[in-house]
Design an enzyme around this catalytic site. Sequence first.
Site, PDB file in Angstrom:
ATOM      1  N   LYS A   9       0.737  -1.233  -0.019  1.00 49.17           N
ATOM      2  CA  LYS A   9      -0.007   0.190   0.022  1.00 49.17           C
ATOM      3  C   LYS A   9       0.790   1.303  -0.049  1.00 49.17           C
ATOM      4  CE  LYS A   9      -3.856  -2.361   2.224  1.00 49.17           C
ATOM      5  NZ  LYS A   9      -4.612  -2.399   3.339  1.00 49.17           N
ATOM      6  N   TYR A  49     -12.585  -3.099  -2.648  1.00 52.19           N
ATOM      7  CA  TYR A  49     -13.219  -2.837  -1.384  1.00 52.19           C
ATOM      8  C   TYR A  49     -14.767  -2.887  -1.209  1.00 52.19           C
ATOM      9  CZ  TYR A  49      -8.185  -2.669   0.609  1.00 52.19           C
ATOM     10  OH  TYR A  49      -6.808  -2.777   0.835  1.00 52.19           O
ATOM     11  N   ARG A  85      -1.600 -14.587   4.718  1.00 56.59           N
ATOM     12  CA  ARG A  85      -2.383 -13.791   5.595  1.00 56.59           C
ATOM     13  C   ARG A  85      -1.778 -13.929   7.018  1.00 56.59           C
ATOM     14  NH1 ARG A  85      -6.922 -10.452   3.904  1.00 56.59           N
ATOM     15  NH2 ARG A  85      -7.643 -10.928   6.260  1.00 56.59           N
ATOM     16  N   ARG A 102       2.344  -6.594   9.679  1.00 61.67           N
ATOM     17  CA  ARG A 102       1.559  -5.661  10.194  1.00 61.67           C
ATOM     18  C   ARG A 102       2.285  -5.275  11.814  1.00 61.67           C
ATOM     19  NH1 ARG A 102      -3.965  -7.377   7.429  1.00 61.67           N
ATOM     20  NH2 ARG A 102      -3.879  -5.847   5.561  1.00 61.67           N
ATOM     21  N   ASN A 112      -2.018  -0.032   6.988  1.00 62.70           N
ATOM     22  CA  ASN A 112      -1.458  -1.403   7.486  1.00 62.70           C
ATOM     23  C   ASN A 112      -0.621  -1.866   6.477  1.00 62.70           C
ATOM     24  OD1 ASN A 112      -3.286  -2.022   5.847  1.00 62.70           O
ATOM     25  ND2 ASN A 112      -4.653  -3.267   7.390  1.00 62.70           N
ATOM     26  N   HIS A 115      -1.940  -5.690   1.494  1.00 64.23           N
ATOM     27  CA  HIS A 115      -3.165  -6.441   1.155  1.00 64.23           C
ATOM     28  C   HIS A 115      -2.670  -7.769   0.671  1.00 64.23           C
ATOM     29  CE1 HIS A 115      -6.884  -7.603  -0.593  1.00 64.23           C
ATOM     30  NE2 HIS A 115      -6.415  -7.952  -1.454  1.00 64.23           N
ATOM     31  N   GLU A 126      -9.097 -11.184  -7.789  1.00 64.88           N
ATOM     32  CA  GLU A 126      -8.286  -9.943  -7.682  1.00 64.88           C
ATOM     33  C   GLU A 126      -6.980  -9.891  -8.665  1.00 64.88           C
ATOM     34  OE1 GLU A 126      -7.212  -9.942  -3.358  1.00 64.88           O
ATOM     35  OE2 GLU A 126      -9.184  -9.426  -2.792  1.00 64.88           O
TER      36      GLU A 126
HETATM   37  P1  IDP Z   1      -7.622  -6.877   5.423  1.00 64.44           P
HETATM   38  O1  IDP Z   1      -6.950  -5.921   4.647  1.00 64.44           O
HETATM   39  O2  IDP Z   1      -6.857  -7.420   6.758  1.00 64.44           O
HETATM   40  O3  IDP Z   1      -8.339  -8.037   4.802  1.00 64.44           O
HETATM   41  P2  IDP Z   1     -10.505  -5.591   5.313  1.00 64.44           P
HETATM   42  O4  IDP Z   1     -11.399  -5.780   6.354  1.00 64.44           O
HETATM   43  O5  IDP Z   1     -10.634  -6.410   4.323  1.00 64.44           O
HETATM   44  O6  IDP Z   1      -9.170  -6.126   5.871  1.00 64.44           O
HETATM   45  O7  IDP Z   1     -10.359  -4.070   5.040  1.00 64.44           O
HETATM   46  C1  IDP Z   1      -9.555  -3.697   3.886  1.00 64.44           C
HETATM   47  C2  IDP Z   1      -8.758  -2.396   4.542  1.00 64.44           C
HETATM   48  O8  IDP Z   1      -9.470  -1.498   4.943  1.00 64.44           O
HETATM   49  C3  IDP Z   1      -7.745  -2.741   5.607  1.00 64.44           C
HETATM   50  O9  IDP Z   1      -6.794  -3.335   5.349  1.00 64.44           O
HETATM   51  C4  IDP Z   1      -7.635  -1.334   6.142  1.00 64.44           C
HETATM   52  O10 IDP Z   1      -6.599  -0.611   5.306  1.00 64.44           O
HETATM   53  C5  IDP Z   1      -8.834  -0.752   5.865  1.00 64.44           C
HETATM   54  N1  IDP Z   1      -9.744  -0.642   6.986  1.00 64.44           N
HETATM   55  C6  IDP Z   1     -10.686  -1.832   7.436  1.00 64.44           C
HETATM   56  N2  IDP Z   1     -11.082  -1.721   8.470  1.00 64.44           N
HETATM   57  C7  IDP Z   1     -11.172  -0.351   8.963  1.00 64.44           C
HETATM   58  C8  IDP Z   1     -11.290   0.472   9.818  1.00 64.44           C
HETATM   59  O11 IDP Z   1     -12.332   0.247  10.650  1.00 64.44           O
HETATM   60  N3  IDP Z   1     -11.072   1.582   9.780  1.00 64.44           N
HETATM   61  C9  IDP Z   1     -10.306   2.348   8.852  1.00 64.44           C
HETATM   62  N4  IDP Z   1      -9.606   1.356   7.865  1.00 64.44           N
HETATM   63  C10 IDP Z   1     -10.151   0.196   7.725  1.00 64.44           C
HETATM   64 MG    MG Z   2      -9.750  -7.909   3.190  1.00 65.71          MG
END
Ligand code: IDP
Ligand code: MG
Length: 132
Positions: A9, A49, A85, A102, A112, A115, A126
């Site tokens: 990212k 997303y 993951r 992370r 973070n 992805h 994807e």
């Molecule tokens: P993941 O990246 O661990 O799979 P997801 O729930 O798919 O997590 O969310 C995608 C991305 O959206 C996260 O990596 C993060 O950058 C952002 N994100 C997810 N939840 C939040 C939140 O509660 N606040 C702000 N950003 C979030």
């Molecule tokens: Mg995700």
Amino acid sequence: MERTYIMTKPDAYERGLVGRIITRIEEKGFKITDMKMMRLDENILKEHYAHLADKPFFPEIVEYMTSGPVVGMIVEGNGVVDSMRKIMGPTDGLEAMPGTIRGDFANNKSENLVHGSDSVENAEIEIKRFFG
Ligand code: IDP
Ligand code: MG
């Protein structure tokens, strides 16, 4: 061979951590079979997303993910989807264990660094989305 879609990212680029993320993939013995640097736009983020598109923080995700370049990769190996993951750690850097990407480099739930696809099925979707 199982494949996953990994994407560094914009914060990883800004902080100069792209190489260290790639190193962790290679150290694990997985193969990067394609890689490209891209600038994402809102349309592709709404697709990528989609599960978050109606959340109040979605505009912040768009701002973050369009703030600089991302590096998308196809990564191959046995069990690579779940293994990556684990190597990444959970979404929130404060909850991720030290030793994960992370856990070592992120301290919040938004910026973070990386992805990774969450299932074999989504990995193929994807990969098609970003590599055609
Ligand atoms: P993941 O990246 O661990 O799979 P997801 O729930 O798919 O997590 O969310 C995608 C991305 O959206 C996260 O990596 C993060 O950058 C952002 N994100 C997810 N939840 C939040 C939140 O509660 N606040 C702000 N950003 C979030
Ligand atoms: Mg995700």
